[in-house]
Design a protein around this motif. Sequence first.
Motif, PDB file in Angstrom:
ATOM      1  N   LEU A   1       0.831  -1.211   0.000  1.00 28.67           N
ATOM      2  CA  LEU A   1       0.000   0.000   0.000  1.00 28.67           C
ATOM      3  C   LEU A   1       0.861   1.255   0.000  1.00 28.67           C
ATOM      4  CD1 LEU A   1      -2.958   1.123   0.315  1.00 28.67           C
ATOM      5  CD2 LEU A   1      -2.527   1.128   2.774  1.00 28.67           C
ATOM      6  N   LEU A   2       2.026   1.198   0.644  1.00 29.87           N
ATOM      7  CA  LEU A   2       2.876   2.369   0.789  1.00 29.87           C
ATOM      8  C   LEU A   2       4.021   2.401  -0.224  1.00 29.87           C
ATOM      9  CD1 LEU A   2       3.099   2.507   4.692  1.00 29.87           C
ATOM     10  CD2 LEU A   2       1.761   3.990   3.188  1.00 29.87           C
ATOM     11  N   LEU A   3       3.818   1.746  -1.359  1.00 23.39           N
ATOM     12  CA  LEU A   3       4.830   1.797  -2.407  1.00 23.39           C
ATOM     13  C   LEU A   3       4.953   3.207  -2.983  1.00 23.39           C
ATOM     14  CD1 LEU A   3       4.298  -1.529  -4.379  1.00 23.39           C
ATOM     15  CD2 LEU A   3       6.322  -0.833  -3.077  1.00 23.39           C
ATOM     16  N   SER A   4       3.839   3.957  -3.017  1.00 19.83           N
ATOM     17  CA  SER A   4       3.855   5.316  -3.552  1.00 19.83           C
ATOM     18  C   SER A   4       2.708   6.101  -2.938  1.00 19.83           C
ATOM     19  CB  SER A   4       3.718   5.308  -5.078  1.00 19.83           C
ATOM     20  OG  SER A   4       2.411   4.886  -5.448  1.00 19.83           O
ATOM     21  N   ALA A   5       2.756   7.406  -3.103  1.00 17.62           N
ATOM     22  CA  ALA A   5       1.680   8.257  -2.576  1.00 17.62           C
ATOM     23  C   ALA A   5       0.371   7.971  -3.293  1.00 17.62           C
ATOM     24  CB  ALA A   5       2.073   9.723  -2.725  1.00 17.62           C
ATOM     25  N   ASP A   6       0.416   7.839  -4.609  1.00 14.97           N
ATOM     26  CA  ASP A   6      -0.821   7.576  -5.366  1.00 14.97           C
ATOM     27  C   ASP A   6      -1.452   6.263  -4.947  1.00 14.97           C
ATOM     28  OD1 ASP A   6      -0.549   9.928  -6.747  1.00 14.97           O
ATOM     29  OD2 ASP A   6       0.407   9.012  -8.501  1.00 14.97           O
ATOM     30  N   ARG A   7      -0.642   5.261  -4.734  1.00 14.73           N
ATOM     31  CA  ARG A   7      -1.177   3.956  -4.335  1.00 14.73           C
ATOM     32  C   ARG A   7      -1.845   4.052  -2.957  1.00 14.73           C
ATOM     33  NH1 ARG A   7      -0.432  -0.882  -6.555  1.00 14.73           N
ATOM     34  NH2 ARG A   7      -0.757  -2.752  -5.294  1.00 14.73           N
ATOM     35  N   PHE A   8      -1.201   4.778  -2.043  1.00 19.55           N
ATOM     36  CA  PHE A   8      -1.787   4.916  -0.711  1.00 19.55           C
ATOM     37  C   PHE A   8      -3.117   5.657  -0.770  1.00 19.55           C
ATOM     38  CE2 PHE A   8      -2.269   7.467   3.226  1.00 19.55           C
ATOM     39  CZ  PHE A   8      -2.471   6.416   4.112  1.00 19.55           C
ATOM     40  N   LEU A   9      -3.218   6.634  -1.654  1.00 17.59           N
ATOM     41  CA  LEU A   9      -4.451   7.423  -1.743  1.00 17.59           C
ATOM     42  C   LEU A   9      -5.596   6.648  -2.388  1.00 17.59           C
ATOM     43  CD1 LEU A   9      -3.045  10.902  -2.829  1.00 17.59           C
ATOM     44  CD2 LEU A   9      -4.041  10.306  -0.617  1.00 17.59           C
ATOM     45  N   ASP A  10      -5.279   5.784  -3.335  1.00 15.69           N
ATOM     46  CA  ASP A  10      -6.345   5.206  -4.161  1.00 15.69           C
ATOM     47  C   ASP A  10      -6.558   3.704  -4.003  1.00 15.69           C
ATOM     48  OD1 ASP A  10      -6.876   7.718  -5.321  1.00 15.69           O
ATOM     49  OD2 ASP A  10      -5.222   7.462  -6.736  1.00 15.69           O
ATOM     50  N   ALA A  11      -5.559   2.954  -3.534  1.00 17.66           N
ATOM     51  CA  ALA A  11      -5.697   1.499  -3.459  1.00 17.66           C
ATOM     52  C   ALA A  11      -6.623   1.094  -2.319  1.00 17.66           C
ATOM     53  CB  ALA A  11      -4.330   0.855  -3.279  1.00 17.66           C
ATOM     54  N   ARG A  12      -7.169  -0.111  -2.441  1.00 12.49           N
ATOM     55  CA  ARG A  12      -8.037  -0.631  -1.389  1.00 12.49           C
ATOM     56  C   ARG A  12      -7.208  -0.980  -0.166  1.00 12.49           C
ATOM     57  NH1 ARG A  12      -9.985  -5.427   0.587  1.00 12.49           N
ATOM     58  NH2 ARG A  12      -8.552  -6.615  -0.731  1.00 12.49           N
ATOM     59  N   LEU A  13      -7.713  -0.619   1.013  1.00 14.32           N
ATOM     60  CA  LEU A  13      -7.012  -0.916   2.246  1.00 14.32           C
ATOM     61  C   LEU A  13      -7.070  -2.406   2.558  1.00 14.32           C
ATOM     62  CD1 LEU A  13      -8.236   2.035   4.516  1.00 14.32           C
ATOM     63  CD2 LEU A  13      -5.976   1.766   3.499  1.00 14.32           C
ATOM     64  N   PRO A  14      -6.044  -2.946   3.197  1.00 14.10           N
ATOM     65  CA  PRO A  14      -6.104  -4.357   3.627  1.00 14.10           C
ATOM     66  C   PRO A  14      -7.322  -4.602   4.521  1.00 14.10           C
ATOM     67  CG  PRO A  14      -3.884  -3.477   3.860  1.00 14.10           C
ATOM     68  CD  PRO A  14      -4.756  -2.319   3.527  1.00 14.10           C
TER      69      PRO A  14
END
Length: 492
Positions: free
Chosen positions: A284-297
């Motif tokens: 999830l914390l690979l990038s800022a965009d991923r953290f903002l938009d990816a589904r949370l665990p």
Amino acid sequence: MSALADRTRAVLDRALAVHAGDPAAVAVLQAHRERLDGPLRVALAGTLKAGKSTLLNALVGEQIAPTGTAECTRVVTTYRDAPSARVVVEHRDGTPPEDLPVVHRRGALVIDLGATGVERARALRVDWPSASLRAVNLIDTPGADSTRPGVAGRARAFLGAADDPTAVPGDGADVVLHLVRHLHDADVAFAETVGEQAARGIGPAGTVAVLSRADEIGGGRLDALVTAAQVARRYRAEPGLRRHCRTVVPVAGLLAETARTLRAAEFAAVRDLAAGAREDVEDLLLSADRFLDARLPDAVAPMDRRARRALLDRFGVHGLRLATTLVRRGAGDSASLAAELVRRSGLEELRAVVGTQLVAHGDVFRARAALGAVERVLRTAPPRAGGEELAAAVERVLTGAHEFVEQDALVALHTRGGGSEEARRLLGGDGPDAAARLGVTSDAGPDDVRGLALDALARWRRAGEDPRADRSRTDVARVVVRSLEGILAGRS
């Protein structure tokens, strides 16, 4: 107050008497007279978005300087300790200063110039009750490479005020924290132009370079500060910086600010993130965009995009990676997490450098600035009776003060590179008191201190008389000998 400060005060008093009929000269001299007895004036300077306001907040431990993605500092702003909060704007047209509303929003101070506008404002002063501001006034300056009309010039004018006879009395700093993001062309240009301008009044002994976004250098990895420390060591050898500063210190400014101002709700959000599987959180914390938009665990509590953005603004990707790792390793409350984040941010190292290498020698920097002001008044003001005697008094203090010689020797050691660590310490590099110079604890007994000083004196006398040593080394040795003689004179 030191003997140097007393001698400088006497010179200023004589200068005020000689130039009593010149209001402009009196204003400059009186401003330095007041500064001589006040806190050290520390300016934070650098290019746009170098992290000056963020680092200021970290040093104070409160969010009192505006920060954000936009250009936030467009007016030179002085932050100082006071019994109560107050924001004052000084106008460019000379009209009386005006109080601004003291507004807090989400735990941060908001400075709104309102009808005054940036164009009319000459400077801002923020009074704020803070123990961190008792020994220093912190001065936030605009980006030196700002593209807004006139903004970059404000920073340059303020930093060069010590060398400008037309500057507003009271402007200028005693020492400078020069923030750089990387050693790019803009940073080198800043060091070579503004650095040289400030150095004429401050000198490289009063300038510390801060690698202010150190976490970015290591690509946001958990060991980013280790990489930044290695880069800082290389920067200390970089000629473009070495000529203008005494050392380079890496700091993750955003991490430090967030750690010093961590809120309970933010710790709870980090703890919730850390509850997920490590692999899922790292993904999830690979990038800022991923953290903002990816589904949370699945194991992580729901968090909308706005809440994620707020968390990202406060921690950054590197900060979130580090904070979640520390929580998994046992940081069970906000206090323990904050303490570990501060330790890893590099802030304590910077505070130690500011304390031992700048604030502890504050009398020296304030005296040098004040004596320089007297010299400029003598050069630029119409000749007056008593001027020659005043010039001679200034010269006596400048040439007779060993404190100035020590600071110049410290700069020479740094500029040359590879200098003796013992010489640096004996010259006051770790603090001006005898224990710090001799590398012992402050509770060392007088006999122990005297014995160490005598041993060192014998070694450095031999070094100063060594016919095989080059001129620069023998010059430093002679300064060290005089410093050791001063320690013994003070202890006998």
